[in-house]
Design an enzyme around this catalytic site. Structure first.
Site, PDB file in Angstrom:
ATOM      1  N   ASN A  41      -4.584  40.353 102.756  1.00 41.75           N
ATOM      2  CA  ASN A  41      -4.996  41.010 101.513  1.00 41.75           C
ATOM      3  C   ASN A  41      -6.022  42.102 101.818  1.00 41.75           C
ATOM      4  O   ASN A  41      -6.852  41.967 102.728  1.00 41.75           O
ATOM      5  CB  ASN A  41      -5.535  40.003 100.490  1.00 41.75           C
ATOM      6  N   GLU A  54       0.895  39.376 100.476  1.00 41.71           N
ATOM      7  CA  GLU A  54       2.360  39.333 100.397  1.00 41.71           C
ATOM      8  C   GLU A  54       2.924  40.738 100.254  1.00 41.71           C
ATOM      9  O   GLU A  54       3.918  41.105 100.876  1.00 41.71           O
ATOM     10  CB  GLU A  54       2.809  38.494  99.183  1.00 41.71           C
TER      11      GLU A  54
HETATM   12  N1  THU Z   1      -4.405  37.422  96.773  1.00 45.20           N
HETATM   13  C1  THU Z   1      -3.351  37.569  97.638  1.00 45.20           C
HETATM   14  O1  THU Z   1      -3.489  38.177  98.698  1.00 45.20           O
HETATM   15  N2  THU Z   1      -2.167  37.024  97.279  1.00 45.20           N
HETATM   16  C2  THU Z   1      -1.912  36.353  96.119  1.00 45.20           C
HETATM   17  O2  THU Z   1      -0.781  35.982  95.847  1.00 45.20           O
HETATM   18  C3  THU Z   1      -3.022  36.073  95.199  1.00 45.20           C
HETATM   19  C4  THU Z   1      -4.311  36.722  95.512  1.00 45.20           C
HETATM   20  C5  THU Z   1      -5.700  38.015  97.139  1.00 45.20           C
HETATM   21  C6  THU Z   1      -6.145  39.151  96.267  1.00 45.20           C
HETATM   22  C7  THU Z   1      -7.660  39.080  96.428  1.00 45.20           C
HETATM   23  O3  THU Z   1      -8.012  39.813  97.581  1.00 45.20           O
HETATM   24  C8  THU Z   1      -7.948  37.618  96.667  1.00 45.20           C
HETATM   25  O4  THU Z   1      -6.698  37.028  97.052  1.00 45.20           O
HETATM   26  C9  THU Z   1      -8.514  36.899  95.481  1.00 45.20           C
HETATM   27  O5  THU Z   1      -7.754  37.092  94.347  1.00 45.20           O
END
Ligand code: THU
Length: 129
Positions: A41, A54
């Site tokens: 992320n 993702e």
């Molecule tokens: N996040 C993801 O990378 N994938 C998901 O499916 C849900 C949330 C990340 C976004 C943000 O950087 C952190 O998790 C908290 O929401």
């Protein structure tokens, strides 16, 4: 069966840029060509611009013209199983109707779901041309 992508997802947490939430997400996406794309992320000072792990991995694969998704392993630093957000379910579904979604707590502790069960009645636009 999915040992390799499970291991890659755990390692991909290192790719996460998450100074605001401190919630590290690492994923490994297995494509029809047998390749593995990892992603983390990526957060932004302007929070709403944040990109999920993702989506990061999916974009890499699509830019490589690798358009069929088989499975994605998702690991985080929460110590629990974490489901992909609704937007990511929709985004992934563009390239696979029913891929495996593997939630990883640790190397030997994971659960496998089918995308269709996590996203019934997805939005679909007819392709033109
Ligand atoms: N996040 C993801 O990378 N994938 C998901 O499916 C849900 C949330 C990340 C976004 C943000 O950087 C952190 O998790 C908290 O929401």
């Amino acid at each position: 069966m999915y040992e390799k992508i499970i291991d890659s997802a755990i390692k991909a947490k290192k790719q996460s840029y998450s100074p605001f939430s401190k919630f590290k997400v690492g994923v490994a996406l297995l494509t029809g060509k047998g390749r593995i794309y990892t992603g983390g992320n990526v957060e932004s000072s302007s929070f709403s611009l944040t990109v999920c792990a993702e989506k990061s991995a999916a974009v890499k694969a699509i830019n490589d013209n690798d358009m069929v998704f088989k499975a994605i392993a998702i690991a985080t630093n929460s110590g629990d199983f974490e489901f992909p957000c609704g937007a990511c379910r929709q985004f992934l579904s563009e390239f696979s109707d029913n891929m495996d979604i593997i939630l990883v707590k640790s190397k030997n502790d994971y659960r496998i779901f089918k995308l269709q069960n996590l996203l019934p009645h997805k939005f679909k636009l007819k392709k033109k041309g």
